[in-house]
Design a protein around this motif. Structure first.
Motif, PDB file in Angstrom:
ATOM      1  N   TYR A  35       0.905  -1.155   0.036  1.00  0.00           N
ATOM      2  CA  TYR A  35       0.174  -0.090  -0.027  1.00  0.00           C
ATOM      3  C   TYR A  35       0.881   1.330  -0.077  1.00  0.00           C
ATOM      4  CZ  TYR A  35      -4.230  -2.771   1.396  1.00  0.00           C
ATOM      5  OH  TYR A  35      -5.122  -3.492   1.454  1.00  0.00           O
ATOM      6  N   ILE A  45      -4.183   0.758  -2.372  1.00  0.00           N
ATOM      7  CA  ILE A  45      -3.441  -0.621  -2.546  1.00  0.00           C
ATOM      8  C   ILE A  45      -2.613  -0.540  -3.994  1.00  0.00           C
ATOM      9  CG2 ILE A  45      -5.351  -1.513  -3.895  1.00  0.00           C
ATOM     10  CD1 ILE A  45      -4.798  -4.012  -2.372  1.00  0.00           C
ATOM     11  N   LEU A  96      -5.802 -16.646   3.122  1.00  0.00           N
ATOM     12  CA  LEU A  96      -6.756 -16.577   2.244  1.00  0.00           C
ATOM     13  C   LEU A  96      -7.434 -17.958   2.134  1.00  0.00           C
ATOM     14  CD1 LEU A  96      -8.050 -14.955   0.094  1.00  0.00           C
ATOM     15  CD2 LEU A  96      -6.735 -15.983  -1.624  1.00  0.00           C
ATOM     16  N   LYS A  99     -12.987 -18.274  -0.647  1.00  0.00           N
ATOM     17  CA  LYS A  99     -13.102 -17.064  -1.248  1.00  0.00           C
ATOM     18  C   LYS A  99     -13.408 -16.218  -0.132  1.00  0.00           C
ATOM     19  CE  LYS A  99     -14.766 -18.823  -5.643  1.00  0.00           C
ATOM     20  NZ  LYS A  99     -15.689 -18.720  -6.455  1.00  0.00           N
ATOM     21  N   ALA A 100     -13.290 -16.378   1.081  1.00  0.00           N
ATOM     22  CA  ALA A 100     -13.618 -15.524   2.185  1.00  0.00           C
ATOM     23  C   ALA A 100     -12.357 -14.624   2.612  1.00  0.00           C
ATOM     24  CB  ALA A 100     -13.667 -16.161   3.573  1.00  0.00           C
ATOM     25  N   SER A 101     -12.691 -13.257   2.642  1.00  0.00           N
ATOM     26  CA  SER A 101     -11.578 -12.351   3.159  1.00  0.00           C
ATOM     27  C   SER A 101     -11.518 -12.306   4.548  1.00  0.00           C
ATOM     28  CB  SER A 101     -12.170 -10.896   2.706  1.00  0.00           C
ATOM     29  OG  SER A 101     -11.229 -10.113   3.069  1.00  0.00           O
ATOM     30  N   GLN A 104      -6.283  -8.159   7.350  1.00  0.00           N
ATOM     31  CA  GLN A 104      -4.929  -7.762   6.899  1.00  0.00           C
ATOM     32  C   GLN A 104      -4.165  -7.235   8.053  1.00  0.00           C
ATOM     33  OE1 GLN A 104      -4.516  -5.655   3.413  1.00  0.00           O
ATOM     34  NE2 GLN A 104      -6.109  -6.577   2.348  1.00  0.00           N
TER      35      GLN A 104
ATOM     36  N   TYR B  32     -17.753  -6.914   3.225  1.00  0.00           N
ATOM     37  CA  TYR B  32     -16.692  -7.298   4.196  1.00  0.00           C
ATOM     38  C   TYR B  32     -16.575  -5.835   4.776  1.00  0.00           C
ATOM     39  CZ  TYR B  32     -16.963 -12.042   2.874  1.00  0.00           C
ATOM     40  OH  TYR B  32     -17.267 -13.622   2.133  1.00  0.00           O
ATOM     41  N   PHE B  34     -14.491  -3.368   7.785  1.00  0.00           N
ATOM     42  CA  PHE B  34     -13.330  -3.545   8.818  1.00  0.00           C
ATOM     43  C   PHE B  34     -13.284  -1.951   9.191  1.00  0.00           C
ATOM     44  CE2 PHE B  34     -11.940  -7.555   7.463  1.00  0.00           C
ATOM     45  CZ  PHE B  34     -12.214  -7.488   6.006  1.00  0.00           C
ATOM     46  N   LEU B  46      -5.977  -3.862  13.147  1.00  0.00           N
ATOM     47  CA  LEU B  46      -7.438  -4.203  13.072  1.00  0.00           C
ATOM     48  C   LEU B  46      -8.100  -4.035  14.526  1.00  0.00           C
ATOM     49  CD1 LEU B  46      -9.573  -5.330  10.976  1.00  0.00           C
ATOM     50  CD2 LEU B  46      -9.131  -7.582  12.073  1.00  0.00           C
ATOM     51  N   LYS B  49     -14.054  -6.482  12.690  1.00  0.00           N
ATOM     52  CA  LYS B  49     -14.564  -6.593  11.444  1.00  0.00           C
ATOM     53  C   LYS B  49     -15.980  -7.088  11.494  1.00  0.00           C
ATOM     54  CE  LYS B  49     -12.584 -11.391  11.583  1.00  0.00           C
ATOM     55  NZ  LYS B  49     -11.921 -11.281  12.736  1.00  0.00           N
ATOM     56  N   PHE B  51     -18.477  -9.535   8.835  1.00  0.00           N
ATOM     57  CA  PHE B  51     -18.704 -10.316   7.413  1.00  0.00           C
ATOM     58  C   PHE B  51     -20.019 -10.732   7.463  1.00  0.00           C
ATOM     59  CE2 PHE B  51     -14.314 -10.280   7.039  1.00  0.00           C
ATOM     60  CZ  PHE B  51     -13.617 -10.950   7.360  1.00  0.00           C
ATOM     61  N   ALA B  94     -13.708  -4.639   1.865  1.00  0.00           N
ATOM     62  CA  ALA B  94     -13.224  -5.813   0.763  1.00  0.00           C
ATOM     63  C   ALA B  94     -14.083  -5.571  -0.417  1.00  0.00           C
ATOM     64  CB  ALA B  94     -13.187  -7.207   1.396  1.00  0.00           C
ATOM     65  N   ASN B  97     -14.704 -10.587  -4.590  1.00  0.00           N
ATOM     66  CA  ASN B  97     -15.279 -11.771  -3.919  1.00  0.00           C
ATOM     67  C   ASN B  97     -14.307 -12.388  -3.347  1.00  0.00           C
ATOM     68  OD1 ASN B  97     -17.896 -11.348  -4.944  1.00  0.00           O
ATOM     69  ND2 ASN B  97     -17.326 -12.399  -6.719  1.00  0.00           N
ATOM     70  N   TYR B  98     -12.934 -12.286  -3.601  1.00  0.00           N
ATOM     71  CA  TYR B  98     -11.820 -12.958  -3.070  1.00  0.00           C
ATOM     72  C   TYR B  98     -11.267 -11.979  -1.770  1.00  0.00           C
ATOM     73  CZ  TYR B  98     -11.803 -16.180  -6.944  1.00  0.00           C
ATOM     74  OH  TYR B  98     -12.130 -17.144  -7.736  1.00  0.00           O
ATOM     75  N   GLY B  99     -11.690 -10.721  -1.553  1.00  0.00           N
ATOM     76  CA  GLY B  99     -11.515  -9.821  -0.510  1.00  0.00           C
ATOM     77  C   GLY B  99     -10.010  -9.681  -0.772  1.00  0.00           C
ATOM     78  N   PHE B 102      -8.752  -4.411  -0.685  1.00  0.00           N
ATOM     79  CA  PHE B 102      -9.389  -3.404   0.158  1.00  0.00           C
ATOM     80  C   PHE B 102      -9.588  -1.947  -0.383  1.00  0.00           C
ATOM     81  CE2 PHE B 102      -9.033  -6.876   3.086  1.00  0.00           C
ATOM     82  CZ  PHE B 102      -9.342  -6.463   4.280  1.00  0.00           C
TER      83      PHE B 102
END
Lengths: 115, 114
Positions: A35, A45, A96, A99-101, A104, B32, B34, B46, B49, B51, B94, B97-99, B102
């Motif tokens: 970033y 990003i 990872l 497909k969930a985030s 970070q 998603y 944060f 963080l 969050k 979801f 996010a 779909n893959y998050g 950001f």
């Protein structure tokens, strides 16, 4: 036991030089990021990378290139530095799963000053 | 394109007072969301969050946030602010779909008066 580390913390260099910033994570994460945070604290990003895919923000100049020697490292190389490259650069990583985030984890940042 | 706005650039509160930092997002699918905090000279940490599930989420350091889909908001709250809470706060969504991407809001700087 630093989770995400960056070196150097400060980097002062002249226009036209080529420099690298190193990033290492010991979290076993699959994905790493770079970033850029400008003087107004705006975070943008630049890249996200896992061992299969590099996603490049289309606005990032091609003078910037990420290099990943292994899953735990993602270095940032910058060629022909310009005054506008002065900023704080943050490395981050995330697990990872499917497909969930997930969240970070950020490094402490590298303050780059181009003179 | 996904976006995040934080209407307040700078907020000042007295120590012990309650706090609410606003965040609005624009995203077509289920987001998603944060909240991160950045202390001076530090990286981002963080706070919490969201979801799915319960729209009121609890985080570290006594912070909570509430997701309101109808208002596209994810506001951060704390009932009693401590001087050590002075920092920059970032809301993020996010963006795929893959998050992996950001999108951060512009941040809100919090100052705490003794």
């Amino acid at each position: 036991d630093t989770a995400v580390s960056q070196t150097p913390k400060y980097l002062v260099t002249q226009m036209g030089n080529d420099k690298s910033i190193k990033c290492e994570q010991n979290l076993g994460h699959d994905t790493m990021y770079w970033y850029k945070q400008d003087s107004k604290k705006f975070l943008k990003i630049m890249f996200s990378y896992n061992n299969k895919e590099l996603i490049i923000n289309e606005t990032v100049p091609n003078r910037f290139s990420p290099k990943s020697p292994d899953k735990a490292h993602l270095n940032l190389h910058i060629n022909s530095l310009e005054l506008g490259d002065s900023a704080v650069y943050f490395c981050a990583s995330s697990p990872l799963k499917g497909k969930a985030s997930y969240e970070q984890y950020f490094g402490p940042g590298t303050r780059l000053t181009v003179t | 394109a996904q976006s995040v706005t934080q209407p307040d650039i700078h907020i000042t509160v007295s120590e012990g007072a309650s706090l609410e930092l606003r965040c609005n997002y624009s995203y077509g699918a289920t987001p998603y969301l944060f909240w991160y905090v950045q202390s001076p000279g530090q990286g981002l940490q963080l706070l919490l969050k969201y979801f799915s599930g319960d729209t009121l989420v609890q985080g570290i350091k006594g912070f909570e946030a509430e997701f309101k889909r109808s208002q596209s908001s994810f506001n951060l709250r704390k009932p009693s602010v401590h001087w050590s809470d002075a920092a920059e706060y970032f809301c993020a969504v996010a963006a795929d779909n893959y998050g992996q991407n950001f999108v951060f809001g512009p941040g809100t700087r919090l100052s705490v008066l003794p």
